[in-house]
Design a protein around this motif. Structure first.
Motif: not given
Ligand SMILES: Cc1cc2nc3c(=O)[nH]c(=O)nc-3n(C[C@H](O)[C@H](O)[C@H](O)COP(=O)(O)OP(=O)(O)OC[C@H]3O[C@@H](n4cnc5c(N)ncnc54)[C@H](O)[C@@H]3O)c2cc1C
Length: 405
Positions: A33, A52, A60-61, A64, A67-68, A196, A225, A227, A233, A325, A329, A358-359, A405
């Motif tokens: 996002g 937002l 979120g993820n 968490r 980081t690969i 939210e 965006v 996840a 949604l 933790w 996903v 993440f990557k 991953h």
């Molecule tokens: C344990 C773990 C290990 C991982 N390891 C890797 C790795 O090593 N390499 C890799 O490439 N990927 C990895 N991933 C996957 C990666 O983290 C995700 O694919 C990526 O972070 C998703 O995109 P994002 O960062 O935007 O998601 P998120 O950070 O989850 O962002 C989505 C956001 O939307 C918000 N949201 C949800 N609903 C609403 C709502 N109704 N209103 C407003 N906000 C809302 C959430 O609170 C959240 O903050 C891993 C994931 C996990 C859980």
């Protein structure tokens, strides 16, 4: 209670109240996002926009994950979007003026069976055709890259070789989020936490705003965006996504001296391990099998990944687990993301990155911003549209996304 909480530190980014209207809204303050908002402002000059986030930024993820970062996927479409991300990662610390500890220490994907070897060699060749750096290493070469791996032929699942991508590595996830947030803020983007999205406001089939826990906010363009919450949604917007949400766990050990120089992943024994800058061994494996939205998983999954880690790295036998933790996903049937238009006009979606998004943070943001700003997919996300689940043009990356991953 609220009065006892510390003030939001203004030197990171502002903490504005939502305005009644924006040109564009991005739902979800994770990495994707924030990167979407950053490139909407940087590449397309849209600055009257808001991100937002229902909780806190990167809660979120994003902060968490393990980081690969790598781009050695099998199919041309995937190699293109992940390699574009890797090229952006190489430039971003300077561009964002933020050292998020991007470390290109390489990734080894181990092969343990004859079929594993065949698939891995095929992937190396496919990567090279796509100009993605990739090598096939024999067991003695694997041991040179990472001396602590047990390459004994006596093992139950011996290491028969590995693919190696030298430019792959890790970065500090929360720093990446802060870097994007600070850069967005500097361009005037409003980052609104604890807001939210609870529903979509439509004029006919066109989205014109969102309802939130902080009131209605109008917007001509909306990017979803979110996840692990994408399908929830989407349902509120009136359509279905082919996405299943699962818990995915990870864990870290106590801090140790540097012992592990690269990133190691094994689909077959089923664990992946790197060592964080601080010294923790960072480990993960596959998703918990059930669907769920709790940011935690089952104990047996952790137990199995520890057993796998000790099989591959006998010296970890005396390491102590510090904390575990989970995240939520969003997994698609072909283990590839969905980025593009939705059945609702002016509402775009970026989701389905499952265990490996993440990557792709920078390229996902880049192409999502392009798609939102122009109404047309970027050439990199054209193959990843929602329509592929009806045309049948799937991009099956289960092999390359294997250990999660
Ligand atoms: C344990 C773990 C290990 C991982 N390891 C890797 C790795 O090593 N390499 C890799 O490439 N990927 C990895 N991933 C996957 C990666 O983290 C995700 O694919 C990526 O972070 C998703 O995109 P994002 O960062 O935007 O998601 P998120 O950070 O989850 O962002 C989505 C956001 O939307 C918000 N949201 C949800 N609903 C609403 C709502 N109704 N209103 C407003 N906000 C809302 C959430 O609170 C959240 O903050 C891993 C994931 C996990 C859980």
């Amino acid at each position: 209670m609220a009065k006892q909480l510390p003030e939001h530190p203004a030197w990171l980014w502002r903490d504005p109240n939502p305005k009644s209207s924006y040109d564009a809204i991005v739902i979800g303050g994770g990495g994707h996002g924030l990167a979407t908002a950053y490139y909407l402002a940087r590449n397309h000059g849209l600055t009257n926009i808001a991100v937002l986030e229902k909780g806190w930024l990167a809660g979120g993820n994003m902060a968490r994950n393990t980081t690969i970062i790598r781009s050695n996927y099998l199919w041309d479409e995937s190699a293109a979007i992940y390699e574009y991300a890797l090229k952006l990662w190489e430039l971003l610390p300077a561009e964002l003026d933020y050292d998020f500890l991007f470390s290109q220490r390489g990734v080894l994907n181990l092969a343990h069976t004859l079929q594993d070897v065949r698939d891995s060699v095929r992937r190396v060749e496919a990567n090279r055709l796509n100009r993605v750096d990739a090598e096939w290493l024999e067991p003695d070469e694997v041991a040179k890259v990472c001396p602590i791996i047990n390459v004994s032929p006596e093992l139950r699942y011996p290491v028969l070789g590995a693919t190696f991508q030298p430019r792959a590595g890790i970065a500090k996830h929360d720093h990446v989020a802060w870097a994007f947030a600070r850069a967005c803020d500097a361009m005037g983007v409003d980052i609104i936490q604890h807001c939210e999205v609870t529903g979509f406001v439509k004029d006919g089939n066109r989205v014109v705003g969102v309802d939130t826990t902080r009131g209605r906010i109008n917007a001509g363009l909306v990017g979803l965006v979110a996840a692990g919450h994408s399908s929830v949604l989407a349902e509120k917007a009136g359509f279905r996504l082919p996405v299943q949400s699962h818990p995915l766990q990870a864990l870290v050990s106590e801090l140790y001296e540097p012992v592990h120089p690269t990133v190691v992943m094994s689909n077959y024994v089923h664990v992946y391990v790197s060592q964080a800058h601080k010294g923790e061994l960072v480990m993960g494996a596959g998703v918990d099998a059930y669907n769920g939205y709790g940011q935690r998983g089952s104990f047996h999954v952790i137990e199995r990944q520890m057993a796998a880690a000790i099989e591959l790295f006998p010296i970890f036998a005396r390491a102590h687990l510090l904390r575990t933790w989970g995240g939520i996903v969003d997994v698609t049937p072909d283990a590839s993301p969905i980025i593009g238009a939705t059945p609702v006009e002016n509402l775009y979606v970026n989701c389905g990155w499952g265990t490996g998004g993440f990557k792709a943070t920078p390229s996902a943001g880049w192409v999502m911003a392009h798609t939102m700003a122009t109404g047309e997919p970027h050439e990199l996300n054209r193959p990843f549209g929602l329509e592929r689940f009806t045309t049948g043009a799937l991009i099956d990356e289960h092999g390359a996304a294997g250990v999660a991953h």
